[in-house]
Design a protein around this motif. Structure first.
Motif, mmCIF file in Angstrom:
data_model
loop_
_atom_site.group_PDB
_atom_site.id
_atom_site.type_symbol
_atom_site.label_atom_id
_atom_site.label_comp_id
_atom_site.label_asym_id
_atom_site.label_seq_id
_atom_site.Cartn_x
_atom_site.Cartn_y
_atom_site.Cartn_z
ATOM 1 N N ALA A 3 -12.432 -2.163 13.545
ATOM 2 C CA ALA A 3 -13.088 -3.103 12.639
ATOM 3 C C ALA A 3 -12.046 -3.884 11.861
ATOM 4 C CB ALA A 3 -14.013 -2.354 11.691
ATOM 5 N N ARG A 5 -11.600 -7.010 8.711
ATOM 6 C CA ARG A 5 -12.182 -7.892 7.698
ATOM 7 C C ARG A 5 -11.095 -8.837 7.227
ATOM 8 N NH1 ARG A 5 -16.811 -5.856 5.260
ATOM 9 N NH2 ARG A 5 -17.042 -7.974 4.419
ATOM 10 N N SER A 55 -7.134 -4.531 9.183
ATOM 11 C CA SER A 55 -7.810 -3.501 9.971
ATOM 12 C C SER A 55 -7.304 -2.132 9.543
ATOM 13 C CB SER A 55 -7.567 -3.708 11.472
ATOM 14 O OG SER A 55 -6.180 -3.622 11.770
ATOM 15 N N ASP A 61 -10.985 4.889 10.877
ATOM 16 C CA ASP A 61 -12.386 4.498 11.028
ATOM 17 C C ASP A 61 -12.790 3.542 9.920
ATOM 18 O OD1 ASP A 61 -12.648 6.066 8.765
ATOM 19 O OD2 ASP A 61 -13.451 7.794 9.859
ATOM 20 N N ASP A 62 -14.105 3.217 9.885
ATOM 21 C CA ASP A 62 -14.587 2.245 8.909
ATOM 22 C C ASP A 62 -14.400 2.722 7.475
ATOM 23 O OD1 ASP A 62 -15.282 0.536 10.908
ATOM 24 O OD2 ASP A 62 -17.417 1.041 10.912
ATOM 25 N N GLN A 66 -12.617 0.662 4.507
ATOM 26 C CA GLN A 66 -13.256 0.427 3.216
ATOM 27 C C GLN A 66 -12.327 0.817 2.066
ATOM 28 O OE1 GLN A 66 -16.134 -1.183 3.033
ATOM 29 N NE2 GLN A 66 -15.875 -1.261 0.818
#
Length: 435
Positions: A3, A5, A55, A61-62, A66
């Motif tokens: 993932a 952002r 990333s 992981d996510d 975060q």
């Protein structure tokens, strides 16, 4: 697929070190980044812009992503996605939803139904509540113990923008002279003059000045000069503890502070009992204002506060003797009273008190001018470590600082030698009674 952002940084991100901190945070937390756009401001009045994809790394992981985004957000790196903030009703009084957004003390906006809304009463370590009424939508901070069931609480960083204030690159601005951080090796006279100019500027602009003071100020012989500033209208509010007010009044009644004669520096017989005698007399009168009105208290800082309608908050401590009737002994009530003062202040002088400086600092937005003065650099350092990054520090004897500041503001005439001739008398600045 990992993932990713995208975040952006804007402003003087090179000079302030924001860009380097952002890169370092991502790497320290095991993530990866790619700079997609970087525009450098090539003049002092020009800002820079950086957009980078972040990333969590191939083995993360996510939840790890975060965490990285959260840390980046704290220093002013905002998600570029124009999405609305996620709001969740509080499940019960004093209970916030899981993953609620915990505020910084920087100016903050939330996006709600496509519109960016300024968050009112910003301070660190609070929740953000969004509220709709007949006048529209507002967002404001709430401490956790003030949360009501059903409050719409912002969660996550999406839809939240933080704008940390930036110090100037050069020595311009009201606190440009303090760009070097905390030090005891700068000329005291010139620094005090700069603080005096900032104080005068704040008053000229109609701002309010809050003084946070410890009892060492009285011990060091600076009480009369702070009283002068109160009397002449340069102090709008005072935040202190039971000990500060007690020793100020004790000096007027007995000429002592914590039992020490302020003229001879000797300890008279039964002098150690003067502070408790003082508390007893004020209790008998019914409070500080009543003691002033009946003539028991006829001089000092608390006297000038009463006579000039300058509000004060005396926050209690487990160590308090008495305490004085005006002392707020309920911790939450005292915290709320301090918070009201902090939200009204445009400039804060923190004078020789560690505990109260940190308490007030926690309630201040980062846009408020703060000058912290103490003989012990650890006091200022701890204030900065607690998140009050806007605070500037001056390491000097409070017994020198306050009289010189008063002379500079009230007469424009100051004379002070560098060093700290009265440092021994001011040891209490950090080590003494902090009530």
């Amino acid at each position: 697929m990992t993932a990713t952002r995208t975040v952006e940084l804007e402003g003087h991100i090179i000079d302030s070190g924001m860009m380097q901190r952002a890169f370092g945070l991502v790497m320290d937390l095991g993530g990866d980044f790619e700079v997609e756009e970087f525009v450098v401001g090539k003049h002092k009045d020009k800002t820079s812009h950086c957009r980078m994809a972040v990333s969590a790394g191939p083995d993360e992981d996510d939840a790890d992503l975060q965490e990285i985004l959260h840390e980046l957000h704290q220093i002013g790196a905002n998600l570029i996605d124009p999405v609305d903030a996620r709001v969740v009703p509080a499940p019960a009084d004093q209970v916030v939803p899981n993953g609620f957004y915990s505020t910084t003390n920087h100016p903050t906006r939330v996006r709600y139904e496509g519109e960016w809304i300024d968050v009112e009463n910003i301070e660190m370590d609070c929740a953000i509540v969004v509220e709709e009424d007949d006048d529209g939508v507002r967002a404001y901070t709430k401490v956790l113990n003030a949360i009501d069931e059903g409050d719409l609480v912002v969660t996550d960083e999406a839809g939240v923008r933080v704008d940390p204030p930036e110090r100037p690159r050069d020595a311009s601005g009201p606190f440009g002279f303090m760009q070097g951080g905390v030090s005891s090796e700068r000329p005291s006279e010139s620094l005090i003059k700069q603080v005096a100019e900032a104080l005068e500027e704040t008053k000229r602009e109609g701002g309010k000045v809050l003084v946070v003071a410890g009892p060492a100020l009285i011990h060091a012989g600076a009480g009369d000069d702070l009283a002068r500033l109160v009397r002449e209208g340069y102090v709008d509010m005072i935040s202190a503890g039971n000990g500060f007010a007690t020793h100020d009044i004790e000096r007027g009644l007995y000429g002592t502070s914590l039992g020490m004669d302020m003229e001879t520096m000797e300890h008279p017989r039964k002098g150690h009992k003067h502070h408790i005698y003082t508390i007893s007399e004020v209790i008998r009168a019914g409070g500080i204002e009543e003691a002033v009105e009946e003539g028991l208290v006829g001089s000092g800082i608390m006297y000038e506060c009463v006579k000039n309608d300058v509000p004060y908050v005396l926050a209690g401590s487990i160590r308090d003797d008495g305490p004085l009737p005006d002392t707020i002994t309920d911790a939450v009530e005292a915290q709320n009273a301090i918070r009201e003062q902090a939200h009204e202040a445009d400039m804060v002088l923190m004078l020789s008190t560690l505990l109260h400086s940190v308490a007030v600092g926690n309630c201040l937005p980062s846009t408020t001018r703060v000058a912290c003065v103490d003989i012990n650099p650890a006091t200022v350092t701890q204030l900065l470590d607690r998140g009050s990054s806007q605070a500037i520090g001056m390491v000097t004897d409070i017994g020198t600082f306050v009289p010189t500041l008063a002379d500079e503001v009230l007469t424009g005439d100051s004379s002070v030698t560098d060093g700290g001739e009265d440092a021994d008398a001011a040891e209490g600045d950090a080590a003494g009674d902090d009530n």
